[in-house]
Design an enzyme around this catalytic site. Sequence first.
Site: not given
Length: 383
Positions: A260, A323, A136, A271, A145, A169, A273
Amino acid sequence: MDANEIVEWLRHSPCSAADPFGSGRRGILRFPNSDDYDRFLHMTQAMHTSNAESSLASVRPLNLIQAVSCPIIDREPPAWLRGRAVWEEDAPVQVGALPKGALVTDKGIPWGVKHIQAPRAWSKTTGYRVKVGVIDTGVDFGHPDLRHSLERGINLLHRLSLPQDDNGHGTHISGTIAAANELQGMIGVAPRSMIYPVKAFDYNGTAFVSDIVLGIEWCVRNQMNVINMSFGMKTRSKSLQSAVSNAYRSGVLIVASSGNDGKIGEIDYPARYSQTIAVGATNRQSRVAAFTNRSGLIDIYAPGDRIVSAWLRGKHREMSGTSMATSHVTGAIALLLALKPGLSPGQIKTIVKSSAKPLRKGKTPRIAGELNVLRMIKAAEHL
């Protein structure tokens, strides 16, 4: 092979050697024959090391798929190369999310983490020490966090630097997977799993296919248990498909977002595949989110609408997109692998799909259901 021919050919690149990763278009040259690849690589690397030719600085080996990435050349390749290598554009890839929501002060367990029933599984598994590669934009290493959930990872854009997030992101994705600060901040799906950030995307959220291939290669070499890839592209890349297949064969499963665009019958690559887990997004009502791409190729749906997670400079932000759904699935797989570490990618995919909770009726072609951690763990116990 004639080394001088290689140098002469690479000189005719529209991208200068002084700016090898600039705005020029790039290509991927794949060698089906490993001997040809080894010879090409040996020759170019030897010449580059000896400073015989600076134009070779822009050639990047992609060992996982027996290929190199280099600027697109303006002329035909040398005769000896034809039939021995395959050209493909090194296409741009974009991380996927809808326009950013507001910064928020919410604390505790986000609705999506509760919705998939992750907290009810924490008495059995918290994802302890499962290695999660997140390809990413990097991660905010100072975020409270994530402080206990981060390993160094790698910055593919600047190899000597930490994979520090300059977009946001990657930090959001990592928070949903493994944040572990419930009292002062938030907690993710698998709070004791370990995030290995792989920074392949720049501050605009853009990368080349070759960056993704290098990221997958790093994850395989460093024995990640699962890889989160919350991004997509519209065009098929044989190079990316080869990298995904090699990871799958190596025992590393990739979780990828469907996109999206609100399309029906079509989802993004990678995705699409079959060796990945393709993820679509749902809302709080367990309905397929209007923005999600969907088709029979979706393997699982998960919360992706108005998801609160970690953001840059220690903050939190609400975001929507497939995502966000993908990171819920990756976290759930980390919970599963801490309980059953020997599961193969194929077994994991079967468990995730077979244990899904049926979705509410809607106008969407659908085979897949919605992610449910308790059902998933129960299904795994019967293996």
